[in-house]
Design a protein around this motif. Structure first.
Motif, PDB file in Angstrom:
ATOM      1  N   ILE A 164     -68.001  -5.584  27.692  1.00  0.00           N
ATOM      2  CA  ILE A 164     -68.931  -5.563  28.828  1.00  0.00           C
ATOM      3  C   ILE A 164     -68.423  -6.449  29.960  1.00  0.00           C
ATOM      4  CG2 ILE A 164     -71.308  -6.072  29.533  1.00  0.00           C
ATOM      5  CD1 ILE A 164     -72.183  -5.430  26.721  1.00  0.00           C
ATOM      6  N   GLU A 165     -67.780  -7.557  29.617  1.00  0.00           N
ATOM      7  CA  GLU A 165     -67.305  -8.478  30.638  1.00  0.00           C
ATOM      8  C   GLU A 165     -66.084  -7.944  31.376  1.00  0.00           C
ATOM      9  OE1 GLU A 165     -66.629 -12.208  28.791  1.00  0.00           O
ATOM     10  OE2 GLU A 165     -68.730 -12.529  28.235  1.00  0.00           O
ATOM     11  N   VAL A 166     -65.193  -7.243  30.676  1.00  0.00           N
ATOM     12  CA  VAL A 166     -63.958  -6.784  31.320  1.00  0.00           C
ATOM     13  C   VAL A 166     -64.129  -5.464  32.043  1.00  0.00           C
ATOM     14  CG1 VAL A 166     -62.547  -7.974  29.605  1.00  0.00           C
ATOM     15  CG2 VAL A 166     -63.132  -5.569  29.255  1.00  0.00           C
ATOM     16  N   CYS A 167     -65.249  -4.771  31.872  1.00  0.00           N
ATOM     17  CA  CYS A 167     -65.444  -3.475  32.534  1.00  0.00           C
ATOM     18  C   CYS A 167     -65.539  -3.690  34.040  1.00  0.00           C
ATOM     19  CB  CYS A 167     -66.702  -2.787  32.011  1.00  0.00           C
ATOM     20  SG  CYS A 167     -66.990  -1.165  32.758  1.00  0.00           S
ATOM     21  N   PRO A 168     -64.615  -3.152  34.846  1.00  0.00           N
ATOM     22  CA  PRO A 168     -64.640  -3.411  36.287  1.00  0.00           C
ATOM     23  C   PRO A 168     -65.618  -2.540  37.052  1.00  0.00           C
ATOM     24  CG  PRO A 168     -62.718  -2.083  35.760  1.00  0.00           C
ATOM     25  CD  PRO A 168     -63.425  -2.356  34.445  1.00  0.00           C
ATOM     26  N   PHE A 169     -66.228  -1.540  36.410  1.00  0.00           N
ATOM     27  CA  PHE A 169     -67.090  -0.603  37.121  1.00  0.00           C
ATOM     28  C   PHE A 169     -68.512  -0.594  36.571  1.00  0.00           C
ATOM     29  CE2 PHE A 169     -62.750   1.068  37.383  1.00  0.00           C
ATOM     30  CZ  PHE A 169     -62.590   1.081  38.757  1.00  0.00           C
ATOM     31  N   ASP A 170     -68.891  -1.605  35.796  1.00  0.00           N
ATOM     32  CA  ASP A 170     -70.261  -1.746  35.272  1.00  0.00           C
ATOM     33  C   ASP A 170     -70.705  -0.486  34.546  1.00  0.00           C
ATOM     34  OD1 ASP A 170     -70.409  -4.285  36.321  1.00  0.00           O
ATOM     35  OD2 ASP A 170     -71.349  -3.653  38.192  1.00  0.00           O
ATOM     36  N   ALA A 171     -69.909  -0.073  33.573  1.00  0.00           N
ATOM     37  CA  ALA A 171     -70.260   1.096  32.771  1.00  0.00           C
ATOM     38  C   ALA A 171     -70.880   0.713  31.433  1.00  0.00           C
ATOM     39  CB  ALA A 171     -69.024   1.971  32.524  1.00  0.00           C
ATOM     40  N   LEU A 172     -70.771  -0.547  31.012  1.00  0.00           N
ATOM     41  CA  LEU A 172     -71.307  -1.001  29.732  1.00  0.00           C
ATOM     42  C   LEU A 172     -72.336  -2.101  29.994  1.00  0.00           C
ATOM     43  CD1 LEU A 172     -68.016  -1.177  27.621  1.00  0.00           C
ATOM     44  CD2 LEU A 172     -69.747   0.616  27.585  1.00  0.00           C
ATOM     45  N   TYR A 173     -73.435  -2.058  29.229  1.00  0.00           N
ATOM     46  CA  TYR A 173     -74.537  -3.006  29.399  1.00  0.00           C
ATOM     47  C   TYR A 173     -75.053  -3.425  28.030  1.00  0.00           C
ATOM     48  CZ  TYR A 173     -74.712  -1.414  34.272  1.00  0.00           C
ATOM     49  OH  TYR A 173     -74.399  -1.105  35.573  1.00  0.00           O
ATOM     50  N   TRP A 174     -75.673  -4.612  28.005  1.00  0.00           N
ATOM     51  CA  TRP A 174     -76.354  -5.074  26.802  1.00  0.00           C
ATOM     52  C   TRP A 174     -77.786  -4.561  26.816  1.00  0.00           C
ATOM     53  CZ3 TRP A 174     -74.267  -6.315  22.578  1.00  0.00           C
ATOM     54  CH2 TRP A 174     -73.143  -7.130  22.476  1.00  0.00           C
ATOM     55  N   SER A 175     -78.226  -4.050  25.687  1.00  0.00           N
ATOM     56  CA  SER A 175     -79.615  -3.655  25.498  1.00  0.00           C
ATOM     57  C   SER A 175     -80.232  -4.547  24.427  1.00  0.00           C
ATOM     58  CB  SER A 175     -79.709  -2.186  25.074  1.00  0.00           C
ATOM     59  OG  SER A 175     -81.031  -1.861  24.681  1.00  0.00           O
ATOM     60  N   PRO A 176     -81.479  -4.990  24.598  1.00  0.00           N
ATOM     61  CA  PRO A 176     -82.084  -5.854  23.579  1.00  0.00           C
ATOM     62  C   PRO A 176     -82.507  -5.111  22.317  1.00  0.00           C
ATOM     63  CG  PRO A 176     -83.639  -5.435  25.350  1.00  0.00           C
ATOM     64  CD  PRO A 176     -82.348  -4.812  25.781  1.00  0.00           C
ATOM     65  N   GLU A 177     -82.354  -3.789  22.274  1.00  0.00           N
ATOM     66  CA  GLU A 177     -82.768  -3.031  21.099  1.00  0.00           C
ATOM     67  C   GLU A 177     -81.846  -3.354  19.913  1.00  0.00           C
ATOM     68  OE1 GLU A 177     -85.407  -1.134  20.797  1.00  0.00           O
ATOM     69  OE2 GLU A 177     -86.005  -1.544  22.870  1.00  0.00           O
ATOM     70  N   PHE A 178     -82.447  -3.618  18.782  1.00  0.00           N
ATOM     71  CA  PHE A 178     -81.683  -3.948  17.578  1.00  0.00           C
ATOM     72  C   PHE A 178     -82.100  -3.108  16.372  1.00  0.00           C
ATOM     73  CE2 PHE A 178     -85.418  -6.575  17.779  1.00  0.00           C
ATOM     74  CZ  PHE A 178     -85.912  -6.571  16.494  1.00  0.00           C
ATOM     75  N   GLU A 179     -83.048  -2.234  16.550  1.00  0.00           N
ATOM     76  CA  GLU A 179     -83.551  -1.442  15.422  1.00  0.00           C
ATOM     77  C   GLU A 179     -82.800  -0.105  15.342  1.00  0.00           C
ATOM     78  OE1 GLU A 179     -87.599  -1.220  16.645  1.00  0.00           O
ATOM     79  OE2 GLU A 179     -88.183  -3.003  15.506  1.00  0.00           O
ATOM     80  N   TYR A 180     -81.561  -0.165  14.930  1.00  0.00           N
ATOM     81  CA  TYR A 180     -80.786   1.054  14.764  1.00  0.00           C
ATOM     82  C   TYR A 180     -80.018   1.031  13.433  1.00  0.00           C
ATOM     83  CZ  TYR A 180     -77.253  -2.058  16.821  1.00  0.00           C
ATOM     84  OH  TYR A 180     -76.442  -3.124  17.116  1.00  0.00           O
ATOM     85  N   ALA A 181     -80.656   0.457  12.433  1.00  0.00           N
ATOM     86  CA  ALA A 181     -80.055   0.446  11.101  1.00  0.00           C
ATOM     87  C   ALA A 181     -80.040   1.863  10.520  1.00  0.00           C
ATOM     88  CB  ALA A 181     -80.827  -0.495  10.171  1.00  0.00           C
ATOM     89  N   GLU A 182     -79.053   2.149   9.703  1.00  0.00           N
ATOM     90  CA  GLU A 182     -78.874   3.467   9.106  1.00  0.00           C
ATOM     91  C   GLU A 182     -78.680   3.323   7.599  1.00  0.00           C
ATOM     92  OE1 GLU A 182     -79.255   6.143  10.751  1.00  0.00           O
ATOM     93  OE2 GLU A 182     -79.067   5.480  12.847  1.00  0.00           O
ATOM     94  N   TYR A 183     -79.014   4.389   6.867  1.00  0.00           N
ATOM     95  CA  TYR A 183     -78.788   4.411   5.421  1.00  0.00           C
ATOM     96  C   TYR A 183     -77.327   4.705   5.085  1.00  0.00           C
ATOM     97  CZ  TYR A 183     -83.854   4.377   4.845  1.00  0.00           C
ATOM     98  OH  TYR A 183     -85.175   4.029   4.878  1.00  0.00           O
ATOM     99  N   ASP A 184     -76.634   5.368   6.007  1.00  0.00           N
ATOM    100  CA  ASP A 184     -75.227   5.680   5.803  1.00  0.00           C
ATOM    101  C   ASP A 184     -74.414   4.949   6.865  1.00  0.00           C
ATOM    102  OD1 ASP A 184     -72.778   6.693   5.163  1.00  0.00           O
ATOM    103  OD2 ASP A 184     -73.342   8.810   5.328  1.00  0.00           O
ATOM    104  N   ILE A 185     -73.344   4.295   6.443  1.00  0.00           N
ATOM    105  CA  ILE A 185     -72.538   3.518   7.380  1.00  0.00           C
ATOM    106  C   ILE A 185     -71.848   4.406   8.410  1.00  0.00           C
ATOM    107  CG2 ILE A 185     -70.438   3.552   5.986  1.00  0.00           C
ATOM    108  CD1 ILE A 185     -69.979   0.645   6.796  1.00  0.00           C
ATOM    109  N   LYS A 186     -71.659   5.667   8.080  1.00  0.00           N
ATOM    110  CA  LYS A 186     -71.013   6.583   9.017  1.00  0.00           C
ATOM    111  C   LYS A 186     -71.896   6.855  10.234  1.00  0.00           C
ATOM    112  CE  LYS A 186     -68.413   8.953   5.371  1.00  0.00           C
ATOM    113  NZ  LYS A 186     -68.155  10.264   4.708  1.00  0.00           N
ATOM    114  N   ASP A 187     -73.198   6.710  10.090  1.00  0.00           N
ATOM    115  CA  ASP A 187     -74.105   6.967  11.198  1.00  0.00           C
ATOM    116  C   ASP A 187     -74.120   5.840  12.221  1.00  0.00           C
ATOM    117  OD1 ASP A 187     -74.796   9.368  10.018  1.00  0.00           O
ATOM    118  OD2 ASP A 187     -76.502   8.494   8.932  1.00  0.00           O
ATOM    119  N   LEU A 188     -73.431   4.737  11.943  1.00  0.00           N
ATOM    120  CA  LEU A 188     -73.335   3.644  12.908  1.00  0.00           C
ATOM    121  C   LEU A 188     -72.270   3.905  13.965  1.00  0.00           C
ATOM    122  CD1 LEU A 188     -73.727   0.503  10.629  1.00  0.00           C
ATOM    123  CD2 LEU A 188     -75.372   1.408  12.280  1.00  0.00           C
TER     124      LEU A 188
END
Length: 227
Positions: free
Chosen positions: A109-133
């Motif tokens: 996020i810091e090195v992106c020169p065109f502000d394409a990546l952002y931090w979101s406070p959402e943390f509820e994205y746990a999955e039962y399968d590691i592949k879904d991450l």
């Protein structure tokens, strides 16, 4: 006195004081998930992607210490009005982040020169399968709706670089009157000279206050006598 210079049992007394103070307080339990927790404004939950700003510069993938960002693209030609030939631009085809490997360092996020990546406070994205991450660009784009607005600028902080540049340009306007105006000649006409501020006319003998020097005598002035 003990060897360390303290009172014997001083640590025990302090520990009992903390215990008694805590016993008189009422315990507070956060009722999660029924009640959402109050997170800090700069908390790191999940990374969101703004696809329109991504230019496929690959800086985020190169600087990632875990190599958990996968990017793929292709080039396409774009016709520009007035250009001699069409230009090429990168089109984003694949942008995946594997959150099972991500350590949330925030370097991408810091090195992106065109502000394409952002931090979101959402943390509820746990999955039962590691592949879904493994989140693709469509999944990362959905997190943009949860990105909070940027905080207000600190009035006592340093101004942004863009504001400093704009203020410097506004303070030094360019004067068009001091520049000479060049008129292009028409075909077959004489070449005109650059027109600028008119130079003051040279002062004549009467205006300068200096009498003109007398001319030297010639052969006709001395009576015509041979020398």
């Amino acid at each position: 006195m003990s060897e360390r210079g303290g009172v014997p049992g001083e640590g025990l007394v302090k520990g009992l004081a903390v215990t008694l103070k805590t016993m008189t307080r009422r315990s507070t339990t956060q009722q999660y998930p029924d009640v959402a927790p109050e997170l800090p404004p700069r908390s790191r939950g999940v990374i969101a992607l703004l696809t329109e700003n991504c230019t496929v510069c690959m800086l985020c993938a190169r600087e990632c210490p875990d190599w958990c960002i996968y990017i793929d693209s292709h080039k396409e030609e774009v016709a520009v009005a007035g250009a001699a030939r069409p230009r090429q631009r990168n089109v984003l085809d694949k942008f995946d982040i594997d959150f099972s490997l991500c350590m949330y360092c925030g370097i991408c996020i810091e090195v992106c020169p065109f502000d394409a990546l952002y931090w979101s406070p959402e943390f509820e994205y746990a999955e039962y399968d590691i592949k879904d991450l493994l989140h693709d660009k469509d999944h990362l784009g959905q997190w943009m709706a949860t990105v909070p607005p940027p905080p207000a600028h600190d009035p006592h902080g340093e101004p942004a670089k863009e504001e400093t540049t704009a203020a410097r340009k506004a303070a030094t306007p360019t004067s068009s009157a001091a520049r000479p105006t060049v008129v292009r000649p028409e075909p077959g006409a004489a070449t005109p000279r650059a027109t600028g501020p008119a130079a003051p006319p040279a002062a004549g003998p009467a205006e300068s206050g200096v009498a003109p020097a007398a001319p030297e005598p010639g052969p006709a002035d001395d009576g015509g006598a041979p020398r």
